[in-house]
Write an enzyme that holds these catalytic residues in place. Structure first.
Site, short mmCIF file in Angstrom:
data_model
loop_
_atom_site.label_atom_id
_atom_site.label_comp_id
_atom_site.label_asym_id
_atom_site.label_seq_id
_atom_site.Cartn_x
_atom_site.Cartn_y
_atom_site.Cartn_z
N SER A 1 46.73 63.84 11.18
CA SER A 1 45.98 62.87 10.38
C SER A 1 44.56 62.70 10.91
CB SER A 1 46.70 61.52 10.41
OG SER A 1 45.90 60.49 9.89
N TYR B 1 49.36 55.11 15.78
CA TYR B 1 49.65 56.24 14.89
C TYR B 1 48.78 57.44 15.25
CZ TYR B 1 50.05 58.81 10.44
OH TYR B 1 50.24 59.77 9.47
N LYS C 1 49.94 61.12 16.75
CA LYS C 1 49.63 62.37 16.07
C LYS C 1 48.90 63.34 16.99
CE LYS C 1 51.24 61.87 11.85
NZ LYS C 1 52.24 62.81 11.26
#
Length: 256
Positions: free
Chosen positions: A125, A149, A153
């Protein structure tokens, strides 16, 4: 060739499966198109009226036995889309790391047990970037995640690269822009509003935008991200750099 799609019951995962059914073949390690013999969707839930040609395995990514059963021993292609989305990973620290990091590590280890190293496409992402950024981001821009997050990732990007270096998989990580417009209800992704401010008004439903009109968003359509996932898979291993990570193309637009 057998294909596994984690998150296969989701918006992107299921559309990817349908696109692969339509395509019918995928490139193998020798660079030849090989017929797809089976597509397995691995997820916690699935759409109604799933195409009968698809095999659905309901399970938790952290259930290693279930993951290994879904893979069998001869899966040649893995598309890893399953994750706890950005807002959810930030709100539940333990769950985010359990699924996004531990689950990915378990899937990588299960992939090592296949008869041949599978090609492994990981959906990362743009959340890996943050802080003070240059005017133009490229593949060499240093990741600096500002949330759990993004941190999860970028850690997984390094794992995919290292497992590829060792020859356990033939991996490639794609940093996805915000995908818009998604149908259905808003999810816990921080960028969910990018679909909502278009989708909800079209359906006569109010939508609250949490950012200003000058906020910039890096966007890619659902159709184009499916094309990118398949194209990235088809590229020979020799075309990838040592990091095995790229930023997907997209369009930058301001909210206004």
């Amino acid at each position: 060739m057998k294909v596994l799609i984690t998150g296969g019951g989701g918006f992107i995962g299921y559309r990817l499966a349908l696109a692969l059914l339509n395509k019918g073949t995928l490139s193998n390690a020798e660079g030849q198109q090989e017929p797809i013999s089976q597509i397995t969707l691995f997820d916690m839930a699935f759409p109604e009226n799933v195409d009968a040609r698809l095999k659905c395995v309901k399970g938790d990514l952290n259930d290693i036995a279930c993951v290994e059963t879904a893979l069998g021993g001869d899966t040649g292609a893995v598309f890893h889309l399953a994750s706890v989305v950005s807002g959810g990973a930030e709100a539940d620290f333990e769950l985010g790391y359990k699924v996004n990091l531990d689950g990915t590590r378990g899937l990588l280890d299960a992939s090592r047990k296949q008869a041949k190293p599978p090609r492994f496409v990981f959906t990362s992402s743009v959340a890996v970037f943050g802080g003070e950024l240059p005017e133009v981001l490229d593949d060499g821009t240093t990741p600096n995640p500002q949330g759990s997050y993004g941190a999860q990732k970028v850690i997984c990007e390094y794992l995919v690269t290292d497992y590829s270096r060792k020859g356990y998989i033939d991996g490639r990580s794609l940093r996805l822009p915000t995908i818009s417009v998604r149908p259905g209800k808003p999810n816990l992704a921080a960028s969910s509003f990018a679909s909502g401010i278009i989708r909800e008004p079209l359906n006569g439903v109010p939508s609250v935008c949490p950012v200003g009109r000058d906020a910039k968003i890096w966007l890619l359509s659902p159709g184009k991200v499916i094309e990118a996932l398949i194209h990235a898979y088809e590229l020979p291993s020799s075309t990838w750099g040592v990091t095995r990570v790229i930023n997907l193309p997209g369009n930058t637009a301001v909210v206004g």
